[in-house]
Design a protein around this motif. Structure first.
Motif, PDB file in Angstrom:
ATOM      1  N   ARG A 146       0.824  -1.217   0.000  1.00  0.00           N
ATOM      2  CA  ARG A 146       0.000   0.000   0.000  1.00  0.00           C
ATOM      3  C   ARG A 146       0.855   1.263   0.000  1.00  0.00           C
ATOM      4  NH1 ARG A 146      -4.769  -1.464   4.455  1.00  0.00           N
ATOM      5  NH2 ARG A 146      -5.803  -3.111   3.209  1.00  0.00           N
ATOM      6  N   ALA A 147       1.916   1.224   0.768  1.00  0.00           N
ATOM      7  CA  ALA A 147       2.816   2.387   0.818  1.00  0.00           C
ATOM      8  C   ALA A 147       3.435   2.621  -0.546  1.00  0.00           C
ATOM      9  CB  ALA A 147       3.921   2.163   1.878  1.00  0.00           C
ATOM     10  N   SER A 148       3.809   1.556  -1.231  1.00  0.00           N
ATOM     11  CA  SER A 148       4.403   1.702  -2.560  1.00  0.00           C
ATOM     12  C   SER A 148       3.395   2.268  -3.545  1.00  0.00           C
ATOM     13  CB  SER A 148       4.903   0.334  -3.061  1.00  0.00           C
ATOM     14  OG  SER A 148       5.933  -0.149  -2.221  1.00  0.00           O
ATOM     15  N   VAL A 149       2.159   1.812  -3.453  1.00  0.00           N
ATOM     16  CA  VAL A 149       1.114   2.321  -4.354  1.00  0.00           C
ATOM     17  C   VAL A 149       0.858   3.782  -4.093  1.00  0.00           C
ATOM     18  CG1 VAL A 149      -1.330   2.157  -4.958  1.00  0.00           C
ATOM     19  CG2 VAL A 149       0.030   0.070  -4.665  1.00  0.00           C
ATOM     20  N   SER A 150       0.805   4.157  -2.816  1.00  0.00           N
ATOM     21  CA  SER A 150       0.567   5.559  -2.459  1.00  0.00           C
ATOM     22  C   SER A 150       1.708   6.440  -2.946  1.00  0.00           C
ATOM     23  CB  SER A 150       0.428   5.690  -0.936  1.00  0.00           C
ATOM     24  OG  SER A 150       0.248   7.058  -0.572  1.00  0.00           O
ATOM     25  N   SER A 151       2.937   5.934  -2.815  1.00  0.00           N
ATOM     26  CA  SER A 151       4.101   6.721  -3.290  1.00  0.00           C
ATOM     27  C   SER A 151       4.066   6.857  -4.796  1.00  0.00           C
ATOM     28  CB  SER A 151       5.393   6.029  -2.831  1.00  0.00           C
ATOM     29  OG  SER A 151       6.525   6.684  -3.355  1.00  0.00           O
ATOM     30  N   ALA A 152       3.682   5.802  -5.481  1.00  0.00           N
ATOM     31  CA  ALA A 152       3.626   5.845  -6.947  1.00  0.00           C
ATOM     32  C   ALA A 152       2.570   6.832  -7.418  1.00  0.00           C
ATOM     33  CB  ALA A 152       3.342   4.452  -7.486  1.00  0.00           C
ATOM     34  N   ARG A 153       1.417   6.824  -6.717  1.00  0.00           N
ATOM     35  CA  ARG A 153       0.362   7.773  -7.083  1.00  0.00           C
ATOM     36  C   ARG A 153       0.830   9.228  -6.892  1.00  0.00           C
ATOM     37  NH1 ARG A 153      -5.004   4.875  -4.364  1.00  0.00           N
ATOM     38  NH2 ARG A 153      -5.219   3.220  -5.963  1.00  0.00           N
ATOM     39  N   SER A 154       1.535   9.462  -5.790  1.00  0.00           N
ATOM     40  CA  SER A 154       2.058  10.819  -5.530  1.00  0.00           C
ATOM     41  C   SER A 154       3.053  11.229  -6.609  1.00  0.00           C
ATOM     42  CB  SER A 154       2.725  10.839  -4.145  1.00  0.00           C
ATOM     43  OG  SER A 154       3.298  12.127  -3.898  1.00  0.00           O
ATOM     44  N   THR A 155       3.872  10.275  -7.001  1.00  0.00           N
ATOM     45  CA  THR A 155       4.860  10.566  -8.062  1.00  0.00           C
ATOM     46  C   THR A 155       4.162  10.903  -9.368  1.00  0.00           C
ATOM     47  OG1 THR A 155       6.462   9.091  -6.987  1.00  0.00           O
ATOM     48  CG2 THR A 155       6.808   9.635  -9.324  1.00  0.00           C
ATOM     49  N   ILE A 156       3.080  10.148  -9.662  1.00  0.00           N
ATOM     50  CA  ILE A 156       2.327  10.394 -10.902  1.00  0.00           C
ATOM     51  C   ILE A 156       1.683  11.773 -10.862  1.00  0.00           C
ATOM     52  CG2 ILE A 156       0.320   9.668 -12.230  1.00  0.00           C
ATOM     53  CD1 ILE A 156       0.985   6.760 -11.405  1.00  0.00           C
ATOM     54  N   THR A 157       1.115  12.133  -9.718  1.00  0.00           N
ATOM     55  CA  THR A 157       0.471  13.452  -9.596  1.00  0.00           C
ATOM     56  C   THR A 157       1.482  14.568  -9.811  1.00  0.00           C
ATOM     57  OG1 THR A 157      -1.156  12.554  -8.031  1.00  0.00           O
ATOM     58  CG2 THR A 157      -0.829  14.946  -8.047  1.00  0.00           C
ATOM     59  N   THR A 158       2.647  14.387  -9.184  1.00  0.00           N
ATOM     60  CA  THR A 158       3.701  15.407  -9.340  1.00  0.00           C
ATOM     61  C   THR A 158       4.136  15.520 -10.792  1.00  0.00           C
ATOM     62  OG1 THR A 158       4.472  15.001  -7.089  1.00  0.00           O
ATOM     63  CG2 THR A 158       5.990  16.104  -8.587  1.00  0.00           C
ATOM     64  N   ALA A 159       4.260  14.373 -11.447  1.00  0.00           N
ATOM     65  CA  ALA A 159       4.682  14.356 -12.847  1.00  0.00           C
ATOM     66  C   ALA A 159       3.650  15.057 -13.726  1.00  0.00           C
ATOM     67  CB  ALA A 159       4.910  12.925 -13.311  1.00  0.00           C
ATOM     68  N   ARG A 160       2.348  14.795 -13.410  1.00  0.00           N
ATOM     69  CA  ARG A 160       1.293  15.450 -14.183  1.00  0.00           C
ATOM     70  C   ARG A 160       1.345  16.974 -14.008  1.00  0.00           C
ATOM     71  NH1 ARG A 160      -3.890  11.433 -13.024  1.00  0.00           N
ATOM     72  NH2 ARG A 160      -3.241   9.747 -14.476  1.00  0.00           N
ATOM     73  N   GLU A 161       1.557  17.421 -12.752  1.00  0.00           N
ATOM     74  CA  GLU A 161       1.638  18.869 -12.506  1.00  0.00           C
ATOM     75  C   GLU A 161       2.825  19.486 -13.242  1.00  0.00           C
ATOM     76  OE1 GLU A 161       1.792  19.219  -8.312  1.00  0.00           O
ATOM     77  OE2 GLU A 161      -0.378  18.863  -8.018  1.00  0.00           O
ATOM     78  N   THR A 162       3.941  18.740 -13.201  1.00  0.00           N
ATOM     79  CA  THR A 162       5.134  19.234 -13.915  1.00  0.00           C
ATOM     80  C   THR A 162       4.865  19.301 -15.404  1.00  0.00           C
ATOM     81  OG1 THR A 162       6.562  18.270 -12.205  1.00  0.00           O
ATOM     82  CG2 THR A 162       7.577  18.813 -14.330  1.00  0.00           C
ATOM     83  N   LEU A 163       4.169  18.283 -15.932  1.00  0.00           N
ATOM     84  CA  LEU A 163       3.849  18.264 -17.364  1.00  0.00           C
ATOM     85  C   LEU A 163       2.931  19.422 -17.734  1.00  0.00           C
ATOM     86  CD1 LEU A 163       3.950  16.887 -20.115  1.00  0.00           C
ATOM     87  CD2 LEU A 163       2.039  15.410 -19.361  1.00  0.00           C
ATOM     88  N   ASN A 164       1.919  19.657 -16.893  1.00  0.00           N
ATOM     89  CA  ASN A 164       0.991  20.772 -17.171  1.00  0.00           C
ATOM     90  C   ASN A 164       1.708  22.134 -17.120  1.00  0.00           C
ATOM     91  OD1 ASN A 164      -1.197  19.057 -17.484  1.00  0.00           O
ATOM     92  ND2 ASN A 164      -1.749  19.099 -15.299  1.00  0.00           N
ATOM     93  N   SER A 165       2.610  22.253 -16.140  1.00  0.00           N
ATOM     94  CA  SER A 165       3.382  23.500 -16.044  1.00  0.00           C
ATOM     95  C   SER A 165       4.261  23.688 -17.272  1.00  0.00           C
ATOM     96  CB  SER A 165       4.233  23.481 -14.778  1.00  0.00           C
ATOM     97  OG  SER A 165       5.052  24.633 -14.700  1.00  0.00           O
TER      98      SER A 165
END
Length: 247
Positions: A1-20
């Motif tokens: 679960r911790a790994s999944v949560s970390s992966a989701r956070s990484t994806i969100t950050t990547a999406r924000e970086t991509l949008n920026s």
């Protein structure tokens, strides 16, 4: 679960970086498009107005600087200097006098009786009391249109320029002018005192046989030697009677 949560956070950050990054790319493309399209007519007009305003300011400052310096209208020598630094000068007061070092001129008054014969360009023979026996050449360069009263008599001021530079001439010298207003050669002349002037015309007493008869004549130039030119009415060899007009 911790790994999944970390992966989701990484994806969100990547999406924000991509949008920026996409936003920055869109802004850069917009700026690039504006630069490629050039300035608008309004911007160009505003910049031209600023340029003209700056040029006007430069000319204004230059004009103020020019007023700080007194310049002579001719090359010469300062003969009078009455002003001092910091002194307030009354308008119209002469404080500096400059005379030319070579281009001197002569001013003279011509009576209203003779001014009609004088024209710009007439040659002038000039003599000076300071240089006896020497003759200088010049020409009439200017005739003032307005009259000048000299002892209540109407005169007209003329300016005579020298034909060449005479280094010995000084300012203030008294001169004598002989103005040549006309010249003719090989003409018929008679003494001026032989001419009869009447309201009906000009006549001379011409010899006809043993008598003298009055004949009309047309006169031209008058010479300094007391003779006048006869344009018509007489022929070479005619004899005329001298007449003294008594008034």
């Amino acid at each position: 679960r911790a790994s999944v949560s970390s992966a989701r956070s990484t994806i969100t950050t990547a999406r924000e970086t991509l949008n920026s990054s996409r936003s920055k790319l869109a802004l850069a493309e917009k700026n690039l498009s504006l630069k490629k399209s050039g300035s608008t007519p309004e911007v160009i007009k505003a910049q031209k107005a600023k340029i003209l305003q700056n040029q006007a300011q430069i000319e204004s400052v230059q004009a103020q600087l020019n007023k700080m310096t007194l310049r002579s209208p001719q090359n010469g020598v300062v003969t009078k200097q009455d002003a001092k630094v910091g002194e307030i000068v009354t308008p119209g007061k002469v404080v500096v006098t400059v005379i030319s070092d070579s281009d001197l001129e002569i001013e003279s008054n011509v009576s209203e009786v003779s001014i009609g014969k004088v024209s710009v360009g007439n040659p002038v023979v000039i003599t000076f009391d300071a240089f006896p026996g020497e003759v200088f050449q010049g020409a009439v360069s200017y005739i003032e249109p307005g009259e000048t009263l000299v002892d209540g008599v109407v005169n007209y001021k003329i300016t005579v320029a020298f034909s060449e530079k005479y280094t010995q001439i000084k300012s203030g010298l008294t001169s004598k002018l002989e103005i040549s207003t006309g010249e003719k050669k090989d003409v018929l002349t008679v003494p001026e005192y032989a001419v009869i002037k009447e309201e009906s015309g000009t006549f001379v007493m011409k010899q006809s046989g043993k008598e003298f008869v009055k004949v009309p004549v047309e006169i031209g130039l008058r010479g300094q030697d007391g003779f006048v030119e006869i344009l018509s009415g007489l022929m070479t060899g005619d004899v005329v009677e001298t007449v003294v007009n008594v008034e």
